[in-house]
Motif scaffolding. Structure first.
Motif, PDB file in Angstrom:
ATOM      1  N   ASN A  40       1.826  11.342   7.669  1.00 26.55           N
ATOM      2  CA  ASN A  40       2.098  10.115   8.415  1.00 26.55           C
ATOM      3  C   ASN A  40       2.638  10.498   9.793  1.00 26.55           C
ATOM      4  OD1 ASN A  40       2.865   7.687   9.489  1.00 26.55           O
ATOM      5  ND2 ASN A  40       4.389   7.204   7.944  1.00 26.55           N
ATOM      6  N   ALA A  45       7.688   4.159   8.461  1.00 29.34           N
ATOM      7  CA  ALA A  45       7.195   4.334   7.093  1.00 29.34           C
ATOM      8  C   ALA A  45       5.999   3.422   6.874  1.00 29.34           C
ATOM      9  CB  ALA A  45       8.302   4.015   6.096  1.00 29.34           C
ATOM     10  N   THR A  46       5.120   3.801   5.964  1.00 30.74           N
ATOM     11  CA  THR A  46       3.864   3.079   5.779  1.00 30.74           C
ATOM     12  C   THR A  46       3.988   1.807   4.950  1.00 30.74           C
ATOM     13  OG1 THR A  46       3.381   4.325   3.790  1.00 30.74           O
ATOM     14  CG2 THR A  46       2.522   5.195   5.888  1.00 30.74           C
ATOM     15  N   GLY A  47       4.867   1.765   3.954  1.00 32.25           N
ATOM     16  CA  GLY A  47       4.833   0.678   2.980  1.00 32.25           C
ATOM     17  C   GLY A  47       3.726   0.968   1.977  1.00 32.25           C
ATOM     18  N   THR A  48       3.666   0.200   0.901  1.00 31.48           N
ATOM     19  CA  THR A  48       2.606   0.396  -0.094  1.00 31.48           C
ATOM     20  C   THR A  48       1.572  -0.715   0.039  1.00 31.48           C
ATOM     21  OG1 THR A  48       3.866  -0.801  -1.762  1.00 31.48           O
ATOM     22  CG2 THR A  48       4.099   1.594  -1.737  1.00 31.48           C
ATOM     23  N   VAL A  67      -0.313   3.481  10.068  1.00 33.94           N
ATOM     24  CA  VAL A  67      -0.770   2.156   9.661  1.00 33.94           C
ATOM     25  C   VAL A  67      -1.597   1.574  10.795  1.00 33.94           C
ATOM     26  CG1 VAL A  67      -0.037  -0.176   9.042  1.00 33.94           C
ATOM     27  CG2 VAL A  67       1.186   1.800   8.134  1.00 33.94           C
ATOM     28  N   VAL A  79      -2.103   3.543   0.761  1.00 34.37           N
ATOM     29  CA  VAL A  79      -0.854   3.989   0.144  1.00 34.37           C
ATOM     30  C   VAL A  79      -0.670   3.188  -1.137  1.00 34.37           C
ATOM     31  CG1 VAL A  79       1.630   4.243   0.425  1.00 34.37           C
ATOM     32  CG2 VAL A  79       0.118   4.473   2.407  1.00 34.37           C
ATOM     33  N   VAL A  82       3.952   5.004  -3.382  1.00 31.09           N
ATOM     34  CA  VAL A  82       5.250   5.060  -2.706  1.00 31.09           C
ATOM     35  C   VAL A  82       5.022   5.138  -1.199  1.00 31.09           C
ATOM     36  CG1 VAL A  82       5.388   7.580  -2.913  1.00 31.09           C
ATOM     37  CG2 VAL A  82       7.485   6.260  -2.689  1.00 31.09           C
ATOM     38  N   SER A  83       5.879   4.456  -0.450  1.00 31.75           N
ATOM     39  CA  SER A  83       5.809   4.473   1.006  1.00 31.75           C
ATOM     40  C   SER A  83       5.930   5.903   1.522  1.00 31.75           C
ATOM     41  CB  SER A  83       6.953   3.610   1.559  1.00 31.75           C
ATOM     42  OG  SER A  83       6.987   3.660   2.955  1.00 31.75           O
ATOM     43  N   PRO A  85       7.254   7.981   4.503  1.00 29.04           N
ATOM     44  CA  PRO A  85       8.064   7.881   5.722  1.00 29.04           C
ATOM     45  C   PRO A  85       7.385   8.556   6.920  1.00 29.04           C
ATOM     46  CG  PRO A  85       9.389   8.594   3.848  1.00 29.04           C
ATOM     47  CD  PRO A  85       7.954   8.669   3.417  1.00 29.04           C
TER      48      PRO A  85
END
Length: 151
Positions: A40, A45-48, A67, A79, A82-83, A85
């Motif tokens: 990433n 953080a990406t999020g799910t 993202v 994703v 889990v997110s 980071p």
């Protein structure tokens, strides 16, 4: 039929790390779903349940992602567990089923072909490269199941 041995991975697909555990771009199959190891390179953080894209930045590697902020970007994976980071490594789903967010102005028909929309959400296929197919009708701004099929 050939007997191929799959590599043994010491960490689960739910693990994220600050240091790469395996080579970027490595693919693995867990419980019938296929994942790709990514970095990433975004600032958050990406999020799910969100789609990831490869930024156009000259500093981004082939399997570096963030993202999507623009509708229509080509998707590198989703994703699922889990997110991930910012500046960390994790696994992105490239084949399998995931619950995803639908863009706020989009409704999908059952078995509709979907593409990647803004902010990592999915939208109708006309909004971008195809990423998979909805398993049931999904209303605007809701979440639902997507069968992901990325190369």
């Amino acid at each position: 039929m050939s007997n191929q041995l799959s590599p043994i991975f010491m960490k689960s697909i739910s693990m994220v790390t600050a240091v790469a555990d395996v080579e970027l771009g490595t693919e693995r199959v867990e419980s019938g779903e296929k994942y790709r190891y990514v970095f990433n390179c975004g600032i958050a953080a990406t999020g799910t349940g969100v789609g990831l894209i490869r930024p156009a930045s000259a500093f981004a590697g082939l399997y570096s992602c963030s993202v999507s902020s623009v509708s229509g970007d080509a998707c590198l994976g989703f994703v699922k567990h889990v997110s991930i980071p910012a500046a960390e490594y994790g696994w992105a789903l490239i084949q399998g089923v995931i619950t995803v967010a639908i863009a706020s102005s989009v409704s999908t028909p059952a078995a509709g072909c979907l593409g990647l929309g803004a902010n990592g959400a999915v939208a109708t296929h006309s909004a971008g490269m195809p990423v998979g197919q909805s398993l049931a009708a999904i209303g605007s701004g809701n979440s639902g199941a997507l069968r992901v099929q990325l190369a």
